[in-house]
Design a protein around this motif. Structure first.
Motif, PDB file in Angstrom:
ATOM      1  N   ASP A 581     -92.387 105.776  -3.529  1.00  0.00           N
ATOM      2  CA  ASP A 581     -90.930 105.864  -3.503  1.00  0.00           C
ATOM      3  C   ASP A 581     -90.283 104.540  -3.879  1.00  0.00           C
ATOM      4  OD1 ASP A 581     -90.942 108.499  -2.792  1.00  0.00           O
ATOM      5  OD2 ASP A 581     -90.888 108.088  -0.628  1.00  0.00           O
ATOM      6  N   THR A 582     -90.972 103.423  -3.684  1.00  0.00           N
ATOM      7  CA  THR A 582     -90.392 102.112  -3.964  1.00  0.00           C
ATOM      8  C   THR A 582     -91.041 101.438  -5.163  1.00  0.00           C
ATOM      9  OG1 THR A 582     -91.939 101.062  -2.421  1.00  0.00           O
ATOM     10  CG2 THR A 582     -89.809 101.765  -1.553  1.00  0.00           C
ATOM     11  N   LEU A 583     -92.158 101.931  -5.607  1.00  0.00           N
ATOM     12  CA  LEU A 583     -92.894 101.295  -6.688  1.00  0.00           C
ATOM     13  C   LEU A 583     -92.155 101.443  -8.015  1.00  0.00           C
ATOM     14  CD1 LEU A 583     -95.558  99.839  -7.411  1.00  0.00           C
ATOM     15  CD2 LEU A 583     -96.522 102.101  -7.906  1.00  0.00           C
ATOM     16  N   ILE A 584     -91.979 100.328  -8.704  1.00  0.00           N
ATOM     17  CA  ILE A 584     -91.403 100.347 -10.046  1.00  0.00           C
ATOM     18  C   ILE A 584     -92.523 100.669 -11.025  1.00  0.00           C
ATOM     19  CG2 ILE A 584     -90.426  98.904 -11.865  1.00  0.00           C
ATOM     20  CD1 ILE A 584     -88.364  99.634  -9.873  1.00  0.00           C
ATOM     21  N   ILE A 585     -92.393 101.771 -11.746  1.00  0.00           N
ATOM     22  CA  ILE A 585     -93.396 102.180 -12.732  1.00  0.00           C
ATOM     23  C   ILE A 585     -92.745 102.102 -14.106  1.00  0.00           C
ATOM     24  CG2 ILE A 585     -94.999 103.975 -13.473  1.00  0.00           C
ATOM     25  CD1 ILE A 585     -94.844 105.132 -10.659  1.00  0.00           C
ATOM     26  N   PRO A 586     -93.061 101.057 -14.905  1.00  0.00           N
ATOM     27  CA  PRO A 586     -92.414 100.879 -16.202  1.00  0.00           C
ATOM     28  C   PRO A 586     -92.493 102.120 -17.074  1.00  0.00           C
ATOM     29  CG  PRO A 586     -93.671  98.925 -15.632  1.00  0.00           C
ATOM     30  CD  PRO A 586     -94.007  99.969 -14.606  1.00  0.00           C
ATOM     31  N   PHE A 587     -91.338 102.495 -17.620  1.00  0.00           N
ATOM     32  CA  PHE A 587     -91.172 103.602 -18.550  1.00  0.00           C
ATOM     33  C   PHE A 587     -91.479 104.977 -17.943  1.00  0.00           C
ATOM     34  CE2 PHE A 587     -92.155  99.865 -21.220  1.00  0.00           C
ATOM     35  CZ  PHE A 587     -90.915  99.749 -21.838  1.00  0.00           C
ATOM     36  N   GLU A 588     -91.650 105.031 -16.616  1.00  0.00           N
ATOM     37  CA  GLU A 588     -91.715 106.315 -15.918  1.00  0.00           C
ATOM     38  C   GLU A 588     -90.478 106.489 -15.042  1.00  0.00           C
ATOM     39  OE1 GLU A 588     -95.269 107.425 -13.951  1.00  0.00           O
ATOM     40  OE2 GLU A 588     -96.581 106.776 -15.579  1.00  0.00           O
ATOM     41  N   ASN A 589     -90.162 105.471 -14.240  1.00  0.00           N
ATOM     42  CA  ASN A 589     -88.932 105.523 -13.459  1.00  0.00           C
ATOM     43  C   ASN A 589     -88.063 104.284 -13.674  1.00  0.00           C
ATOM     44  OD1 ASN A 589     -90.232 103.506 -12.078  1.00  0.00           O
ATOM     45  ND2 ASN A 589     -90.385 104.616 -10.133  1.00  0.00           N
ATOM     46  N   SER A 590     -88.430 103.457 -14.650  1.00  0.00           N
ATOM     47  CA  SER A 590     -87.691 102.216 -14.873  1.00  0.00           C
ATOM     48  C   SER A 590     -87.792 101.791 -16.333  1.00  0.00           C
ATOM     49  CB  SER A 590     -88.244 101.102 -13.977  1.00  0.00           C
ATOM     50  OG  SER A 590     -89.622 100.883 -14.251  1.00  0.00           O
ATOM     51  N   VAL A 591     -86.841 100.942 -16.731  1.00  0.00           N
ATOM     52  CA  VAL A 591     -86.807 100.416 -18.094  1.00  0.00           C
ATOM     53  C   VAL A 591     -86.581  98.916 -18.023  1.00  0.00           C
ATOM     54  CG1 VAL A 591     -85.926 102.554 -19.130  1.00  0.00           C
ATOM     55  CG2 VAL A 591     -84.320 100.838 -18.287  1.00  0.00           C
ATOM     56  N   PRO A 592     -86.936  98.181 -19.074  1.00  0.00           N
ATOM     57  CA  PRO A 592     -86.700  96.729 -19.055  1.00  0.00           C
ATOM     58  C   PRO A 592     -85.207  96.420 -19.142  1.00  0.00           C
ATOM     59  CG  PRO A 592     -87.547  97.423 -21.190  1.00  0.00           C
ATOM     60  CD  PRO A 592     -87.665  98.607 -20.286  1.00  0.00           C
ATOM     61  N   LEU A 593     -84.765  95.446 -18.345  1.00  0.00           N
ATOM     62  CA  LEU A 593     -83.389  94.970 -18.375  1.00  0.00           C
ATOM     63  C   LEU A 593     -83.380  93.643 -19.122  1.00  0.00           C
ATOM     64  CD1 LEU A 593     -80.399  95.026 -17.489  1.00  0.00           C
ATOM     65  CD2 LEU A 593     -81.117  93.817 -15.410  1.00  0.00           C
ATOM     66  N   VAL A 623     -83.184 111.227 -15.353  1.00  0.00           N
ATOM     67  CA  VAL A 623     -82.935 110.671 -16.683  1.00  0.00           C
ATOM     68  C   VAL A 623     -84.271 110.497 -17.411  1.00  0.00           C
ATOM     69  CG1 VAL A 623     -82.037 108.711 -17.983  1.00  0.00           C
ATOM     70  CG2 VAL A 623     -80.842 109.513 -15.943  1.00  0.00           C
ATOM     71  N   ARG A 624     -84.395 111.120 -18.557  1.00  0.00           N
ATOM     72  CA  ARG A 624     -85.634 111.024 -19.326  1.00  0.00           C
ATOM     73  C   ARG A 624     -85.685 109.705 -20.091  1.00  0.00           C
ATOM     74  NH1 ARG A 624     -86.654 116.994 -22.062  1.00  0.00           N
ATOM     75  NH2 ARG A 624     -86.786 118.189 -20.106  1.00  0.00           N
ATOM     76  N   ILE A 625     -86.826 109.032 -20.038  1.00  0.00           N
ATOM     77  CA  ILE A 625     -86.978 107.757 -20.731  1.00  0.00           C
ATOM     78  C   ILE A 625     -88.299 107.727 -21.473  1.00  0.00           C
ATOM     79  CG2 ILE A 625     -85.488 106.402 -19.215  1.00  0.00           C
ATOM     80  CD1 ILE A 625     -87.956 105.538 -17.664  1.00  0.00           C
ATOM     81  N   THR A 626     -88.364 106.870 -22.491  1.00  0.00           N
ATOM     82  CA  THR A 626     -89.582 106.626 -23.257  1.00  0.00           C
ATOM     83  C   THR A 626     -89.737 105.115 -23.390  1.00  0.00           C
ATOM     84  OG1 THR A 626     -88.483 106.536 -25.420  1.00  0.00           O
ATOM     85  CG2 THR A 626     -89.084 108.725 -24.585  1.00  0.00           C
ATOM     86  N   ARG A 627     -90.765 104.704 -24.105  1.00  0.00           N
ATOM     87  CA  ARG A 627     -90.971 103.270 -24.322  1.00  0.00           C
ATOM     88  C   ARG A 627     -89.953 102.680 -25.299  1.00  0.00           C
ATOM     89  NH1 ARG A 627     -95.202 100.706 -22.296  1.00  0.00           N
ATOM     90  NH2 ARG A 627     -96.712 101.960 -21.106  1.00  0.00           N
ATOM     91  N   ASP A 628     -89.114 103.526 -25.878  1.00  0.00           N
ATOM     92  CA  ASP A 628     -88.052 103.034 -26.755  1.00  0.00           C
ATOM     93  C   ASP A 628     -86.774 102.724 -25.993  1.00  0.00           C
ATOM     94  OD1 ASP A 628     -89.527 103.122 -29.086  1.00  0.00           O
ATOM     95  OD2 ASP A 628     -88.971 105.191 -29.539  1.00  0.00           O
ATOM     96  N   HIS A 629     -86.754 102.961 -24.680  1.00  0.00           N
ATOM     97  CA  HIS A 629     -85.535 102.750 -23.909  1.00  0.00           C
ATOM     98  C   HIS A 629     -85.512 101.354 -23.278  1.00  0.00           C
ATOM     99  CE1 HIS A 629     -85.131 107.169 -24.186  1.00  0.00           C
ATOM    100  NE2 HIS A 629     -83.847 106.924 -24.011  1.00  0.00           N
ATOM    101  N   PHE A 630     -84.309 100.814 -23.148  1.00  0.00           N
ATOM    102  CA  PHE A 630     -84.124  99.532 -22.474  1.00  0.00           C
ATOM    103  C   PHE A 630     -82.694  99.493 -21.926  1.00  0.00           C
ATOM    104  CE2 PHE A 630     -82.712  98.945 -26.804  1.00  0.00           C
ATOM    105  CZ  PHE A 630     -81.581  98.157 -26.699  1.00  0.00           C
TER     106      PHE A 630
END
Length: 741
Positions: A581-593, A623-630
């Protein structure tokens, strides 16, 4: 010539030489289907059509006295066009150009296509969007399609394509008008069944000169409607017509719609008291359930009495329904008994007598056009509020409609504010459970609830579209008749639930609409008015309805049948929270800022983006995200219609394709200091192209602000400046702000 996405738009002078010019054009020689737009920038009139014989059609238009005043012709051609596609694109151009408001259209409102055909959504929807972006570049259109979707001039446009049920209703009205045995027509339908659209459509149909209808192109129901309209005009060559609307706010909105439609005039929209001034061939009453009687009228008593006396009625016994019946040779009433919300509304018995009158033709509307939940949602509401839910009933579930119950008012308000950023027209509303203190004291707080301090609507007129509406709470009188995208509803302490009796109850002491409860001695009648208020509010939102309930028992009752907002549920103690619930998983539930603070003003001060220093932030659930999102922070007020100052925005890396009309993150690099940094901005992108032997080239690019502050001006980049310019990403949505991080 402009174009893209498989089409071309070619512009000509609309004069006697045009047919000869077209004889040299391949699509005209081959009788290929095209769509065209004729316009006059000075008079602000335009006409949209489609044809397979461009030469003959232009000759015919130039011989028409009205169309011959147009000066420019814009022909839209594609080798992908077929008859179904051109009819569809023509219909969409008519609807959106009318909604855009730049031009008054010379078109009639018959024959608009709305049918499925091969690749309608796969190919032609995207093509129409690209055509519209080109028309904006040509300054023929002003607003984006998304902006127009939220405009009242579009929602109530007479150029809307009617459903089969609405067309049946309009034909029934026209036949009644031609039948001497029927003086009155009663159209009965619930909130969102399209009654106002039908009323406006009818006005345009019966006021358009018959020679403006292209009868040779019409067939089936469209021809039948045109023939009925012709018969009406033969009987009433210059019909005196009025649209009667009791509610001043909604009346103002419809006047605005009539103001920019050719052959209509805002003076055609009147209040009931104005009936004392003259008689009419045809009266159409929208929201007829709000016609009044002499009960709890407040400041309206004087106008009511004067009008009743002028028309020869006993002011104590008559209703405004009587006024309409007296002053109209023919009258049409659009009515919904479940939207009667005050004792001042004419009693249901009045409409029962009208229904039973031998001179009345009754037409029922059953479809639901506003809310995406359709009939299923309407039926669910009726059981929830009036009939009570069966013990075996399950929670409401729909992929088409977003219905949620919130346990915290702050959560509801935040959700509505986010929907306002995403879709626009999202408002917080409530039952009349608190006095309106800020009406006389602008600094007063009206609602102290769940740790928040809120004020009622700051204006009665067109509150939904007022600048500060997102920060206020609207009441039923400011929202009835309006469409919203999302409605956030506060069920106040005047409504609760009795678990022992298994029914909703009302508490009159917490109901503060004085004119809404004075003189009511029957508690059941007051309960019915209050239930009608909440039912009407729950049918405002096109996309969804969010709810907060003050009464604990009513909240418990609703929670059994309305999904509870997940983001609003109380959090478990930190020791019980799962790691996932707290883990940041890149490009699954988070994007680079990225720390580039794009400037929504002019290009930002030069700065260097360091990829190795990037951090990841969560995106909202769903919100759907891919590795192209930032993500990056957008600073400034130049995009505040879509992006508030300081917002964290989600972008998708640009990898090709059309950018016209889209909001972009753009980079402009100084050649002398390219290694030091880059400059960034967020704007709506528009480009002008020209064609050379080696392909298409940019003549210039315009980056346009979308701001409520007129001081912001577009950024224009000429051809020689474009070598240092590039688009980095396409804007998708706001995902947070400084206060959320």
């Amino acid at each position: 010539m402009t174009g893209g996405a498989g089409f071309e738009i070619t512009s000509y002078r609309f004069d006697r030489l045009l047919p000869k010019e077209l004889l040299e054009v391949p699509f005209a020689q081959q009788f290929w289907p095209i769509v065209y737009l004729l316009s006059n920038g000075a008079s602000k009139h335009a006409y949209v059509g489609e044809t397979s014989d461009a030469v003959s059609r232009m000759v015919a238009h130039f011989r028409n006295a009205t169309k011959s005043t147009l000066t420019d012709a814009h022909l839209i051609y594609s080798d992908r066009f077929n008859k179904s596609a051109t009819l569809d694109i023509e219909a969409n151009l008519i609807k959106y150009l009318d909604g855009d408001g730049q031009y008054k259209l010379l078109n009639g409102n018959l024959g608009l296509s709305n049918h499925n055909y091969y690749q309608k959504y796969e190919v032609y929807r995207e093509m129409f969007q690209a055509i519209w972006r080109n028309l904006r570049e040509l300054k023929i259109a002003k607003h984006s399609l998304e902006q127009i979707d939220n405009l009242d001039t579009f929602k109530y446009s007479p150029f809307k394509t009617l459903s089969a049920e609405q067309r049946t209703g309009v034909k029934a009205v026209l036949r009644s008008l031609l039948d001497d045995s029927h003086r009155f027509t009663l159209i009965e339908g619930g909130a969102g069944s399209g009654k106002t659209v039908m009323a406006v459509y009818l006005f345009k149909l019966l006021n358009t000169p018959l020679d403006e209808f292209d009868l040779q192109r019409l067939e089936g129901e469209e021809y039948e409607l045109a023939e009925l309209a012709r018969q009406f005009r033969a009987r009433y060559p210059q019909p005196r017509m009025a649209l009667v609307v009791s509610m001043s706010s909604f009346r103002s909105t419809l006047k605005k719609v009539f103001r920019h439609v050719k052959d209509l005039h805002p003076d055609m929209v009147i209040g009931p008291a104005e009936l004392a001034q003259r008689s009419y061939d045809l009266l159409v009453v929208d929201e007829a359930h709000r016609l009044r009687q002499r009960v709890n009228l407040g400041s309206y008593y004087r106008n009511f009495d004067q009008a009743a006396t002028a028309m020869g009625f006993d002011k104590h016994t008559c209703t405004e329904v009587d006024w309409v019946q007296l002053k109209g040779r023919r009258a049409v009433f659009f009515y919904d008994k479940y939207q009667s919300i005050r004792p001042s509304d004419a009693n249901e018995a009045v409409f029962d007598r009208l229904r039973e009158n031998s001179e009345t033709n009754v037409v029922d509307l059953f479809a639901q056009f506003r809310v995406r939940g359709g009939k299923k949602y309407v039926q669910f509401l009726h059981r929830l509020l009036y009939d009570g839910m069966d013990a075996a009933a399950k929670s409401y579930q729909s992929r088409d409609y977003d219905l949620k119950l919130f346990s915290r008012l702050a959560g509801l308000r935040t959700a509505i504010q986010e929907k306002e950023k995403e879709h626009g027209l999202s408002r917080l509303v409530a039952g009349y459970a608190w006095p309106w203190l800020s009406k006389t004291d602008k600094q007063a707080v009206d609602i102290h609830l769940d740790g928040l301090q809120l004020r009622w609507n700051g204006t009665n007129i067109d509150w939904v579209n007022s600048p500060n509406a997102i920060n206020e709470v609207g009441c039923i009188h400011t929202t009835q008749g309006y469409d919203l995208n999302y409605t956030g509803i506060i069920f106040g302490p005047e409504i609760g639930y009795d678990p022992a009796a298994g029914e909703i109850v009302v508490r009159a002491e917490h109901y503060h609409d004085k004119n809404g409860k004075a003189t009511i001695k029957d508690p059941k009648r007051l309960k019915n008015y209050i239930l009608n208020i909440y039912r009407t509010l729950m049918l405002r939102g096109i996309r969804g309805t969010y709810i907060y309930v003050c009464d604990d028992a009513l909240r418990d009752y609703f929670s059994k049948y309305i999904p509870v907002a997940e983001s609003d549920t109380p959090q478990k103690p930190e020791t019980d929270v799962a790691e996932s619930d707290t883990l940041i998983i890149p490009f699954e539930n988070s994007v680079p800022l990225y720390d580039l603070s794009a400037a929504a003003g002019n290009f930002s001060e030069q700065q260097q983006v360091r990829d190795e220093e990037k951090e990841f932030i969560r995106v909202p659930e769903g919100v759907r995200i891919t590795r192209d999102h930032f993500a990056c922070r957008v600073i400034g007020e130049s995009m505040n219609q879509r992006i508030p100052n300081g917002s964290i925005c989600l972008f998708r890396k640009y990898s090709g394709g059309s950018r016209n009309g889209q909001i972009v993150l753009a980079q402009h690099t100084d050649r002398q200091d390219a290694d030091f940094g880059s400059q960034y901005t967020v704007k709506e992108y528009h480009s002008t192209k020209y064609q050379r032997e080696d392909g298409w080239h940019h003549l210039g690019i315009t980056l346009s602000p979308l701001s409520n502050d007129p001081g912001y001006e577009p950024i224009h980049l000429q051809e020689d400046e474009l070598s240092s310019f590039s688009v980095i990403g396409l804007f998708e949505r706001v995902v947070g702000s400084d206060c959320h991080l």
